[in-house]
Design a protein around this motif. Structure first.
Motif, PDB file in Angstrom:
ATOM      1  N   ARG A 109      -5.680  -4.881   6.086  1.00 30.09           N
ATOM      2  CA  ARG A 109      -4.980  -6.085   5.657  1.00 30.09           C
ATOM      3  C   ARG A 109      -4.029  -5.695   4.551  1.00 30.09           C
ATOM      4  N   LEU A 110      -2.786  -6.173   4.628  1.00 30.73           N
ATOM      5  CA  LEU A 110      -1.809  -5.925   3.575  1.00 30.73           C
ATOM      6  C   LEU A 110      -1.435  -7.258   2.946  1.00 30.73           C
ATOM      7  N   LEU A 111      -1.434  -7.305   1.620  1.00 30.66           N
ATOM      8  CA  LEU A 111      -1.017  -8.497   0.882  1.00 30.66           C
ATOM      9  C   LEU A 111       0.277  -8.171   0.155  1.00 30.66           C
ATOM     10  N   VAL A 112       1.359  -8.847   0.553  1.00 30.95           N
ATOM     11  CA  VAL A 112       2.678  -8.611  -0.030  1.00 30.95           C
ATOM     12  C   VAL A 112       2.876  -9.578  -1.196  1.00 30.95           C
ATOM     13  N   LEU A 113       3.174  -9.020  -2.364  1.00 29.96           N
ATOM     14  CA  LEU A 113       3.353  -9.830  -3.570  1.00 29.96           C
ATOM     15  C   LEU A 113       4.821  -9.863  -3.987  1.00 29.96           C
ATOM     16  N   ASP A 114       5.190 -10.915  -4.681  1.00 33.06           N
ATOM     17  CA  ASP A 114       6.554 -11.134  -5.172  1.00 33.06           C
ATOM     18  C   ASP A 114       6.553 -10.889  -6.681  1.00 33.06           C
ATOM     19  N   THR A 115       7.141  -9.759  -7.115  1.00 30.99           N
ATOM     20  CA  THR A 115       7.196  -9.453  -8.554  1.00 30.99           C
ATOM     21  C   THR A 115       8.600  -9.639  -9.125  1.00 30.99           C
ATOM     22  N   LEU A 116       9.484 -10.299  -8.367  1.00 29.17           N
ATOM     23  CA  LEU A 116      10.822 -10.611  -8.873  1.00 29.17           C
ATOM     24  C   LEU A 116      10.726 -11.669  -9.961  1.00 29.17           C
ATOM     25  N   THR A 143     -12.530  -6.419   4.319  1.00 33.67           N
ATOM     26  CA  THR A 143     -11.485  -5.699   5.046  1.00 33.67           C
ATOM     27  C   THR A 143     -10.714  -4.783   4.096  1.00 33.67           C
ATOM     28  N   PRO A 144     -10.521  -3.509   4.453  1.00 34.18           N
ATOM     29  CA  PRO A 144      -9.712  -2.627   3.610  1.00 34.18           C
ATOM     30  C   PRO A 144      -8.317  -3.223   3.392  1.00 34.18           C
ATOM     31  N   THR A 145      -7.920  -3.329   2.130  1.00 34.11           N
ATOM     32  CA  THR A 145      -6.714  -4.077   1.763  1.00 34.11           C
ATOM     33  C   THR A 145      -5.762  -3.208   0.956  1.00 34.11           C
ATOM     34  N   ILE A 146      -4.483  -3.340   1.266  1.00 34.19           N
ATOM     35  CA  ILE A 146      -3.408  -2.678   0.527  1.00 34.19           C
ATOM     36  C   ILE A 146      -2.561  -3.757  -0.134  1.00 34.19           C
ATOM     37  N   ILE A 147      -2.241  -3.570  -1.394  1.00 34.07           N
ATOM     38  CA  ILE A 147      -1.316  -4.454  -2.107  1.00 34.07           C
ATOM     39  C   ILE A 147       0.084  -3.843  -2.009  1.00 34.07           C
ATOM     40  N   ASN A 182     -12.691  -3.743  -2.058  1.00 35.73           N
ATOM     41  CA  ASN A 182     -12.040  -3.485  -0.778  1.00 35.73           C
ATOM     42  C   ASN A 182     -10.530  -3.256  -0.914  1.00 35.73           C
ATOM     43  N   VAL A 183      -9.990  -3.366  -2.136  1.00 38.73           N
ATOM     44  CA  VAL A 183      -8.571  -3.058  -2.356  1.00 38.73           C
ATOM     45  C   VAL A 183      -8.454  -1.561  -2.602  1.00 38.73           C
ATOM     46  N   HIS A 184      -7.834  -0.861  -1.670  1.00 30.15           N
ATOM     47  CA  HIS A 184      -7.820   0.599  -1.711  1.00 30.15           C
ATOM     48  C   HIS A 184      -6.629   1.159  -2.476  1.00 30.15           C
TER      49      HIS A 184
END
Length: 283
Positions: A109-116, A143-147, A182-184
């Motif tokens: 699972r990938l979580l896309v963040l807004d750092t603008l 679930t293995p997660t990527i930020i 779970n955040v790898h």
């Protein structure tokens, strides 16, 4: 699973040039990625997609991506403009005004963040964005997660590109991620260089840009006294490949330039390759 990442494209740096330098570098990188075997499962574009926030440059970016053979997903950086981006890329999901969304690509699972943060070169991460992230992390603790985001939260050592731990957005993001087993990994751009850090116990990596790179200069800088140090250098356009091996995410960086091959897998080297595989236990 293989994830490709490009970042800091800065299309439109030369707004009136049909053969723009940054577009040429982007095209070479996309061509290299499209030729990989196996192909990545997806492509991440992690911010500073264009240089001046204008609609025309976003349109040129969309044109460059037409026909790319795998799905692509975007994050925003400090050079981007949310409204103009949304006009050209309406399939991307905004939540409460921010480009934050989830990508599910088995087994990750990938979580896309807004750092603008409008008006800042550095990042931002407000309470609204933090609440979204906390909710997504609370929903799934296994679930293995990527930020995925543009700005890295660590102090990289290059004075004019540094983020410092006292910045409120860094502390807010750290609080969201604390204890999330779970955040790898977190994958970022912004630095225009390959770098890696164990930030608060989390692996964070940055990828070099398709545009020119930031010079590796650690000397202290005086904001009142220009010293002619190099800031930007014409190193080759680059990308990252993030390989999930079932246990950890392994990052490789490469350039999109031609290189001289010194050895190939031929009959002479076949015994060595067979011996190396023979040393490993069966799987």
């Amino acid at each position: 699973m293989l994830i490709a990442q490009i970042t800091d494209i800065h299309l439109g740096f030369e707004p009136d040039s049909p053969g723009e330098f940054n577009r040429q570098r982007l095209d070479r990188t996309l061509d290299r990625l499209a030729s990989l075997d196996p192909l990545p499962s997806l492509l991440l574009l992690t911010g500073d997609l264009i240089d001046r926030g204008d609609v025309d440059s976003y349109r040129r970016l969309r044109e460059a991506l037409e026909g790319f053979p795998v799905p692509w997903h975007m994050a925003l950086g400090n050079h981007d403009d949310r409204a103009n981006f949304a006009e050209v890329f309406p399939e991307h999901t905004f939540t409460e005004g921010f480009l934050q969304y989830e990508i599910t690509s088995n087994p990750m699972r990938l979580l896309v963040l807004d750092t603008l943060e409008v008006g800042r070169h550095g990042g931002g991460f407000c309470n609204t964005r933090a609440a979204w992230l906390n909710a997504r992390l609370d929903e799934d603790a296994d679930t293995p997660t990527i930020i995925v985001q543009h700005h890295p939260p660590f102090e990289c050592g290059i004075p004019w590109m540094n983020t410092v731990p006292e910045e409120p957005w860094v502390q807010r993001l750290a609080a969201c991620l604390a204890g999330r087993d779970n955040v790898h990994t977190m994958v970022c751009g912004h630095i225009h260089r390959a770098s890696a850090s164990a930030w608060n116990g989390l692996e964070v990596v940055t990828t070099p840009s398709t545009a020119p790179q930031v010079a590796l200069e650690f000397a202290a800088i005086d904001t009142d006294a220009p010293d002619q140090r190099p800031l930007i250098v014409a190193d080759p356009p680059a990308y990252a490949l993030h390989f999930w091996n079932g246990r950890e995410l392994v990052t490789h960086w490469d350039t999109a330039e031609h290189r001289t091959v010194l050895a190939r897998y031929d009959a002479n080297l076949q015994p060595m390759i067979a011996h190396m595989f023979g040393e490993r236990p069966p799987r």
